[in-house]
Design a protein around this motif. Structure first.
Motif, PDB file in Angstrom:
ATOM      1  N   ASP A 164      30.750  33.945  24.865  1.00 48.06           N
ATOM      2  CA  ASP A 164      31.431  34.228  23.602  1.00 48.06           C
ATOM      3  C   ASP A 164      32.532  33.214  23.326  1.00 48.06           C
ATOM      4  N   LEU A 165      33.229  32.794  24.388  1.00 49.43           N
ATOM      5  CA  LEU A 165      34.321  31.830  24.230  1.00 49.43           C
ATOM      6  C   LEU A 165      33.834  30.389  24.282  1.00 49.43           C
ATOM      7  N   ASP A 166      32.516  30.197  24.514  1.00 49.14           N
ATOM      8  CA  ASP A 166      31.962  28.854  24.724  1.00 49.14           C
ATOM      9  C   ASP A 166      32.679  28.174  25.886  1.00 49.14           C
ATOM     10  N   ALA A 167      32.832  28.928  26.996  1.00 55.18           N
ATOM     11  CA  ALA A 167      33.615  28.467  28.141  1.00 55.18           C
ATOM     12  C   ALA A 167      32.693  28.099  29.307  1.00 55.18           C
ATOM     13  N   TRP A 168      33.278  27.407  30.285  1.00 55.90           N
ATOM     14  CA  TRP A 168      32.606  27.070  31.529  1.00 55.90           C
ATOM     15  C   TRP A 168      32.932  28.135  32.571  1.00 55.90           C
ATOM     16  N   VAL A 169      31.937  28.533  33.346  1.00 51.34           N
ATOM     17  CA  VAL A 169      32.142  29.400  34.503  1.00 51.34           C
ATOM     18  C   VAL A 169      32.234  28.498  35.730  1.00 51.34           C
ATOM     19  N   CYS A 170      33.387  28.516  36.404  1.00 55.33           N
ATOM     20  CA  CYS A 170      33.675  27.583  37.490  1.00 55.33           C
ATOM     21  C   CYS A 170      33.926  28.356  38.779  1.00 55.33           C
ATOM     22  N   PHE A 171      33.154  28.063  39.813  1.00 51.93           N
ATOM     23  CA  PHE A 171      33.335  28.660  41.127  1.00 51.93           C
ATOM     24  C   PHE A 171      34.111  27.675  41.993  1.00 51.93           C
ATOM     25  N   GLU A 172      35.220  28.161  42.578  1.00 48.85           N
ATOM     26  CA  GLU A 172      36.084  27.287  43.373  1.00 48.85           C
ATOM     27  C   GLU A 172      35.982  27.640  44.839  1.00 48.85           C
ATOM     28  N   ASP A 173      36.037  26.623  45.690  1.00 49.64           N
ATOM     29  CA  ASP A 173      36.073  26.838  47.130  1.00 49.64           C
ATOM     30  C   ASP A 173      36.653  25.588  47.767  1.00 49.64           C
ATOM     31  N   GLU A 174      37.042  25.716  49.024  1.00 47.98           N
ATOM     32  CA  GLU A 174      37.615  24.596  49.750  1.00 47.98           C
ATOM     33  C   GLU A 174      37.066  24.587  51.172  1.00 47.98           C
ATOM     34  N   CYS A 175      37.080  23.418  51.768  1.00 43.90           N
ATOM     35  CA  CYS A 175      36.657  23.280  53.155  1.00 43.90           C
ATOM     36  C   CYS A 175      37.473  22.176  53.797  1.00 43.90           C
ATOM     37  N   GLY A 176      37.492  22.154  55.105  1.00 43.27           N
ATOM     38  CA  GLY A 176      38.179  21.120  55.859  1.00 43.27           C
ATOM     39  C   GLY A 176      37.222  20.418  56.794  1.00 43.27           C
ATOM     40  N   ARG A 177      37.447  19.147  57.035  1.00 44.50           N
ATOM     41  CA  ARG A 177      36.562  18.379  57.899  1.00 44.50           C
ATOM     42  C   ARG A 177      37.393  17.430  58.757  1.00 44.50           C
ATOM     43  N   VAL A 262      36.174  31.552  39.152  1.00 46.78           N
ATOM     44  CA  VAL A 262      35.863  32.553  40.177  1.00 46.78           C
ATOM     45  C   VAL A 262      36.252  31.952  41.519  1.00 46.78           C
ATOM     46  N   TRP A 263      37.191  32.605  42.224  1.00 49.23           N
ATOM     47  CA  TRP A 263      37.593  32.115  43.541  1.00 49.23           C
ATOM     48  C   TRP A 263      37.929  33.283  44.452  1.00 49.23           C
ATOM     49  N   ASP A 283      44.978  31.628  27.147  1.00 46.46           N
ATOM     50  CA  ASP A 283      44.194  31.173  26.006  1.00 46.46           C
ATOM     51  C   ASP A 283      42.991  30.340  26.426  1.00 46.46           C
ATOM     52  N   TRP A 284      43.055  29.713  27.620  1.00 47.17           N
ATOM     53  CA  TRP A 284      41.916  28.922  28.080  1.00 47.17           C
ATOM     54  C   TRP A 284      41.518  29.206  29.525  1.00 47.17           C
ATOM     55  N   LEU A 285      42.228  30.101  30.212  1.00 47.69           N
ATOM     56  CA  LEU A 285      41.969  30.333  31.633  1.00 47.69           C
ATOM     57  C   LEU A 285      41.819  31.829  31.922  1.00 47.69           C
ATOM     58  N   THR A 286      40.662  32.195  32.509  1.00 48.39           N
ATOM     59  CA  THR A 286      40.400  33.552  32.982  1.00 48.39           C
ATOM     60  C   THR A 286      39.981  33.455  34.443  1.00 48.39           C
ATOM     61  N   VAL A 287      40.538  34.312  35.297  1.00 50.81           N
ATOM     62  CA  VAL A 287      40.282  34.262  36.738  1.00 50.81           C
ATOM     63  C   VAL A 287      39.635  35.559  37.189  1.00 50.81           C
ATOM     64  N   ILE A 288      38.570  35.440  37.988  1.00 51.98           N
ATOM     65  CA  ILE A 288      37.879  36.575  38.601  1.00 51.98           C
ATOM     66  C   ILE A 288      37.928  36.377  40.109  1.00 51.98           C
ATOM     67  N   GLN A 289      38.313  37.422  40.842  1.00 53.68           N
ATOM     68  CA  GLN A 289      38.425  37.341  42.297  1.00 53.68           C
ATOM     69  C   GLN A 289      37.092  37.689  42.953  1.00 53.68           C
ATOM     70  N   LEU A 290      36.702  36.877  43.935  1.00 51.15           N
ATOM     71  CA  LEU A 290      35.545  37.207  44.754  1.00 51.15           C
ATOM     72  C   LEU A 290      35.882  38.373  45.681  1.00 51.15           C
ATOM     73  N   PRO A 291      34.937  39.256  45.977  1.00 48.68           N
ATOM     74  CA  PRO A 291      35.207  40.298  46.978  1.00 48.68           C
ATOM     75  C   PRO A 291      35.374  39.685  48.359  1.00 48.68           C
ATOM     76  N   SER A 292      36.085  40.371  49.224  1.00 44.99           N
ATOM     77  CA  SER A 292      36.336  39.859  50.575  1.00 44.99           C
ATOM     78  C   SER A 292      35.040  39.803  51.378  1.00 44.99           C
ATOM     79  N   TYR A 293      34.967  38.813  52.254  1.00 46.56           N
ATOM     80  CA  TYR A 293      33.843  38.638  53.175  1.00 46.56           C
ATOM     81  C   TYR A 293      32.508  38.512  52.435  1.00 46.56           C
ATOM     82  N   ALA A 294      32.503  37.805  51.336  1.00 49.30           N
ATOM     83  CA  ALA A 294      31.260  37.617  50.574  1.00 49.30           C
ATOM     84  C   ALA A 294      31.108  36.157  50.162  1.00 49.30           C
TER      85      ALA A 294
END
Length: 355
Positions: A164-177, A262-263, A283-294
């Motif tokens: 509806d907002l013509d927005a991008w759905v972005c999944f965020e994650d991080e890792c270390g190496r 989504v993070w 106005d341009w940012l919506t955040v959804i939390q991932l469930p724990s251990y998923a």
């Protein structure tokens, strides 16, 4: 022709092979050689020759399946009960671990149905009913499946809202190496285990934060930032909340549209400054939390898996700078593979919401 039921062949597979043999009979009638028939039907030349001899002696009727040579000791109804027993897990039948072996399955069959099977017969029985020996995936005991279902419905709503907002759905994650690479299989002489030389001292660490971005009708995108920690006193060991803020701003600028992010519940994601930033930019940012251990619900995990089995697998680097270069090269390669990024989303079981 006749195949024993103990050979692990289902009715559908038996019918499929019958169609192959009848097609071979048609090719024999056209004067095709055994080699040509084997190549077209993708079978061995020995099988084509055996079918030709049967066809010469009895025609096409000699190649028709006559059903199983013997009846299985466990019928379909009994195997359905066996399958229910196996799905209960080994713990329900007296074993302490979670591993089904042929010996244990044979024991369960003997206990529940008073039928004796050999180990080869158990293997064929399981294969015939679609079972295979697999490496299990790990899942945390603390995982809340109800919360996962709520998240999936929330992401579906978030996807509709993003459309509806013509927005991008972005999944965020991080890792270390570090400079110690992930191990991968490689060829070596039998009896001689290959050795990958790795540094014994701690030479720093690279942290990567990425956004895997999806939008209906657009090419999938991968946006990332690197953080290098050389173990100096004045350096931050990992990303700070400001780094995540800057990543979101850069993604919004680069994509040129609202974001539904989504993070997970990392402390940097839930600290007061980042919550204030999210509240100030609704106005341009919506955040959804991932469930724990998923982590299996985050397609960004697929990006790390691809890096570990391709670019970084068995990679022996002399310095941290070489690791940085390799990491950037691998991520750049993935940025030009939108099909692979789409595959990471498919692996989570989530789908895009059409507008």
């Amino acid at each position: 022709m006749r195949y024993a039921q103990g050979g692990g062949m289902s009715d559908a597979e038996r019918a499929r092979r019958e169609r192959v043999r009848l097609r071979a009979a048609e090719l024999f009638a056209l004067g095709r050689s055994d080699q040509d028939v084997a190549g077209e039907l993708r079978v061995t030349r020995m099988s084509a020759n055996r079918w030709r001899r049967a066809w010469r002696s009895g025609g096409s009727r000699a190649l028709v399946s006559r059903g199983p040579a013997c009846r299985p000791r466990l019928g379909d109804a009994q195997f359905a009960k066996l399958e229910a027993y196996l799905r209960q897990g080994p713990g329900a039948h007296g074993w302490s671990d979670q591993r089904w072996t042929l010996v244990r399955v044979k024991t369960v069959i003997g206990r529940k149905f008073h039928v004796s099977y050999s180990l080869a017969g158990v293997w064929k029985l399981l294969r015939r009913h679609g079972w295979s020996c697999q490496m299990p995936a790990r899942r945390a005991v603390e995982r809340d499946d109800a919360a996962v279902e709520v998240f999936k419905s929330g992401v579906a709503g978030g996807g509709k809202r993003a459309a509806d907002l013509d927005a991008w759905v972005c999944f965020e994650d991080e890792c270390g190496r570090t400079m110690i690479p992930p191990r991968a299989r490689t060829w070596a002489p039998r009896g001689h285990t290959p050795v990958v030389a790795v540094p014994g001292s701690r030479g720093g660490r690279i942290s990567v934060a990425d956004l895997v971005c999806y939008r209906h009708g657009h090419r999938s995108r991968l946006i990332y930032r690197l953080h290098v920690y050389r173990r100096r006193r004045e350096e931050a060991p990992s990303f700070t909340w400001r780094d995540y803020r800057d990543l979101l701003i850069a993604a919004h600028t680069q994509l040129g549209a609202p974001l539904v992010v989504v993070w997970d519940n990392l402390n940097r994601h839930t600290c007061a400054p980042i919550r204030t930033f999210i509240a100030d930019h609704q106005d341009w940012l919506t955040v959804i939390q991932l469930p724990s251990y998923a982590p299996d619900l985050n397609p960004a995990e697929g990006i790390w898996a691809e890096l570990n089995r391709s670019t970084l697998a068995n990679l022996a680097v002399p310095s941290l700078d070489h690791l940085i270069t390799a990491m950037k090269h691998g991520l750049k390669r993935l940025q030009y593979r939108p099909d692979l990024i789409d595959g990471c989303l498919t692996g989570t079981g989530l789908t895009r919401q059409p507008p």
